[in-house]
Write a protein that holds these residues in place. Sequence first.
Motif, short mmCIF file in Angstrom:
data_model
loop_
_atom_site.label_atom_id
_atom_site.label_comp_id
_atom_site.label_asym_id
_atom_site.label_seq_id
_atom_site.Cartn_x
_atom_site.Cartn_y
_atom_site.Cartn_z
N GLU A 147 40.83 14.75 35.24
CA GLU A 147 42.09 14.80 34.49
C GLU A 147 43.27 14.98 35.45
OE1 GLU A 147 41.86 17.78 31.48
OE2 GLU A 147 40.22 16.77 30.44
N GLN A 148 43.08 15.83 36.45
CA GLN A 148 44.15 16.03 37.43
C GLN A 148 44.39 14.76 38.24
OE1 GLN A 148 42.98 19.44 39.70
NE2 GLN A 148 43.71 20.92 38.17
N ASN A 149 43.31 14.08 38.61
CA ASN A 149 43.43 12.84 39.37
C ASN A 149 44.14 11.77 38.55
OD1 ASN A 149 42.21 13.85 41.66
ND2 ASN A 149 40.16 13.13 41.10
N LYS A 150 43.81 11.69 37.27
CA LYS A 150 44.45 10.71 36.41
C LYS A 150 45.95 11.01 36.31
CE LYS A 150 40.49 9.51 33.52
NZ LYS A 150 39.91 9.57 32.18
N LYS A 151 46.28 12.28 36.16
CA LYS A 151 47.69 12.65 36.08
C LYS A 151 48.40 12.31 37.38
CE LYS A 151 47.26 16.34 32.67
NZ LYS A 151 47.39 17.79 32.44
N SER A 152 47.77 12.60 38.51
CA SER A 152 48.41 12.32 39.80
C SER A 152 48.52 10.80 40.01
CB SER A 152 47.65 12.96 40.95
OG SER A 152 46.36 12.41 41.07
N GLU A 153 47.52 10.04 39.56
CA GLU A 153 47.60 8.58 39.67
C GLU A 153 48.74 8.04 38.82
OE1 GLU A 153 43.88 6.75 38.72
OE2 GLU A 153 42.81 7.76 40.33
N LYS A 154 48.86 8.59 37.61
CA LYS A 154 49.95 8.16 36.74
C LYS A 154 51.30 8.49 37.36
CE LYS A 154 47.45 8.48 32.36
NZ LYS A 154 47.37 9.19 31.07
N ASP A 155 51.41 9.67 37.94
CA ASP A 155 52.66 10.06 38.57
C ASP A 155 52.99 9.15 39.75
OD1 ASP A 155 52.98 12.14 36.80
OD2 ASP A 155 52.12 13.67 38.16
N GLN A 156 51.98 8.82 40.55
CA GLN A 156 52.22 7.95 41.70
C GLN A 156 52.57 6.54 41.25
OE1 GLN A 156 48.78 8.24 44.17
NE2 GLN A 156 49.43 10.16 45.12
N GLU A 157 51.91 6.05 40.23
CA GLU A 157 52.22 4.71 39.73
C GLU A 157 53.63 4.67 39.16
OE1 GLU A 157 50.37 1.36 36.76
OE2 GLU A 157 49.07 2.93 37.55
N LYS A 158 53.99 5.73 38.45
CA LYS A 158 55.35 5.81 37.90
C LYS A 158 56.37 5.85 39.04
CE LYS A 158 57.99 8.37 34.47
NZ LYS A 158 58.00 9.53 33.57
N GLU A 159 56.06 6.61 40.08
CA GLU A 159 56.95 6.70 41.23
C GLU A 159 57.10 5.33 41.90
OE1 GLU A 159 56.63 8.61 45.65
OE2 GLU A 159 56.03 9.90 43.98
#
Length: 190
Positions: free
Chosen positions: A113-125
């Motif tokens: 879940e943390q990895n998914k959130k960090s991936e989403k944040d990086q993709e958004k960035e």
Amino acid sequence: MSLPNTWYLRRVADTAARACYICYKPSSSVLITPDNKDFFYVCPVHLKDRNFCSPIIDSEEEARKAKEEAMAKEIETVKKEYEEKQLKKKEKEKDKKSKDEEDSKEKNKANEEQNKKSEKDQEKEKNDKIDSIKKSGTASKADEGPRIFSLHKNFYQMRVDRLRNIEAAKRNRERLKDPSLFPSVPSGGL
């Protein structure tokens, strides 16, 4: 009256298209002088004709195109960097998964879940960065090619003659309205 031999290319809506000055086909491209004294519709094909007009190289336009190309290259490098980071993360995740299999399933779920959130944040960035780069270079791609032209001497002389004839006709109309132009009826007796 001097008419400069500098013509700017402008586009009008397709619904406002008029006959081309050369071939009489409907055209939405207009050549206009900087002082808006004269204009005429012309097909884009005629603008490429060497015997009709010559483009005037605009240094600002060239600089803008070079800047757009540099931005496109920068966008590509950002995309490549992002893809490389994603590949590295996936490799790390595979290594972690093999180690994490020994751990409890609950810890794995929390990490995923943390990895998914960090991936989403990086993709958004990444998307935000690409959007900001694109917004900084807001130039329309539809206006490819030169925008300033110089007519060749025969066509330029035709435009100058046309304007002279219009002015002469206007002066003649004004003269005809003046009653002192015509001779008066003779007075006196027989």
